[in-house]
Enzyme design. Structure first.
Site, PDB file in Angstrom:
ATOM      1  N   GLY A   8      38.843  37.881  46.128  1.00 11.81           N
ATOM      2  CA  GLY A   8      38.997  37.759  44.689  1.00 11.81           C
ATOM      3  C   GLY A   8      38.850  36.341  44.210  1.00 11.81           C
ATOM      4  N   ILE A  95      30.698  42.927  41.781  1.00  8.35           N
ATOM      5  CA  ILE A  95      30.742  43.929  42.832  1.00  8.35           C
ATOM      6  C   ILE A  95      32.125  44.558  42.921  1.00  8.35           C
ATOM      7  CG2 ILE A  95      31.348  42.381  44.740  1.00  8.35           C
ATOM      8  CD1 ILE A  95      28.716  45.205  44.840  1.00  8.35           C
ATOM      9  N   ASP A  96      33.165  43.808  42.573  1.00  8.74           N
ATOM     10  CA  ASP A  96      34.519  44.374  42.582  1.00  8.74           C
ATOM     11  C   ASP A  96      34.646  45.484  41.540  1.00  8.74           C
ATOM     12  OD1 ASP A  96      34.189  42.415  40.585  1.00  8.74           O
ATOM     13  OD2 ASP A  96      36.323  41.937  40.545  1.00  8.74           O
TER      14      ASP A  96
END
Length: 244
Positions: A8, A95-96
């Site tokens: 993250g 992408i998260d």
């Protein structure tokens, strides 16, 4: 066994899965990555795959150090996902957020889904009942709100998160806590109300570092799961294997 890793903006989260069951999860700083993964693999020696979703600033080489021990997969926009991406700028979609949308699609079929990820930023991702990803919103998370008040004013102090004692802040500190924390909650409830007014057959999935705090305070009924991104990462990888 599969080791999933979510890099993250602030920290790294990881989990070891046997099928769809989390055996253990981990949270650590970016500078600890290689040391922590080494320890995880020493404990779970049957891990066959390491699956990474990254929006943070960690070099791929840090993971490739372990390529002689297991298969390493970096999820990208080129992978197959279980939804149609209707975002106007699909290559800029984190992408998260794509992984969260995939998890929502796979876990809650044939429903309108709103995924709220409350971390460094709050992201809102909407997937309709026909599995179309339509978009959402991005706004500052709790920590960024506190930092913005301090960094862009002359005299407001930098405070750490605290649940306000009063709705009406009777000091500068309490006024900041009231504005940041209550504003944070009201924003999310407001977004949810707007979606509910426009879509039926609807589920809200709440995740991220502040999910537990929010779950107790939002007026809307939600499905709260702080591990939803890691679970979604595991499910997205399984979907990729089955559909490549």
């Amino acid at each position: 066994m599969i080791l999933t890793v979510d890099v993250g903006n602030t920290r790294i989260k990881a989990a070891v899965f046997e099928g769809n069951i989390i055996l253990e999860n981990f949270v650590f700083e970016k500078n600890e990555l290689e040391k922590k993964i080494k320890k995880i693999l020493e404990k779970f020696q049957n891990c066959s795959d390491l699956v990474v979703a990254s929006v943070g600033s960690v070099e791929k080489q840090s993971f490739l150090t372990f390529e002689n021990q297991l298969n390493i997969h970096f999820l990208t926009h080129e992978d197959v996902f279980p939804f149609a991406n209707k975002y106007a700028t699909p290559k800029t979609l984190g992408i998260d957020r794509m992984v969260l949308a995939a998890g929502a699609t796979l876990q809650f079929p044939k429903q309108n889904r709103l995924v709220v990820d409350a971390g460094t930023c709050i992201t809102y991702d909407f997937i309709d009942e026909n599995d179309n990803y339509l978009g959402g919103a991005i706004s500052p998370g709790l920590r960024l709100r506190y930092e913005a008040l301090h960094n862009y004013t002359a005299k407001l102090p930098l405070l750490t998160f605290e649940v306000p004692e009063l709705y009406i802040g009777n000091s500068t500190a309490q006024a900041i806590h009231s504005g940041v924390v209550n504003g944070f909650v009201y924003e999310i409830d407001g977004f949810i109300d707007e979606y509910r007014a426009n879509f039926s057959n609807f589920i809200i999935i709440l995740t991220g570092g502040d999910a537990e705090f929010l779950a107790k305070r939002l007026k809307n009924t939600i499905f709260a799961n702080s591990n939803f991104l890691l679970e979604s990462l595991n499910q997205t990888f399984q979907y990729k294997i089955d559909n490549d």
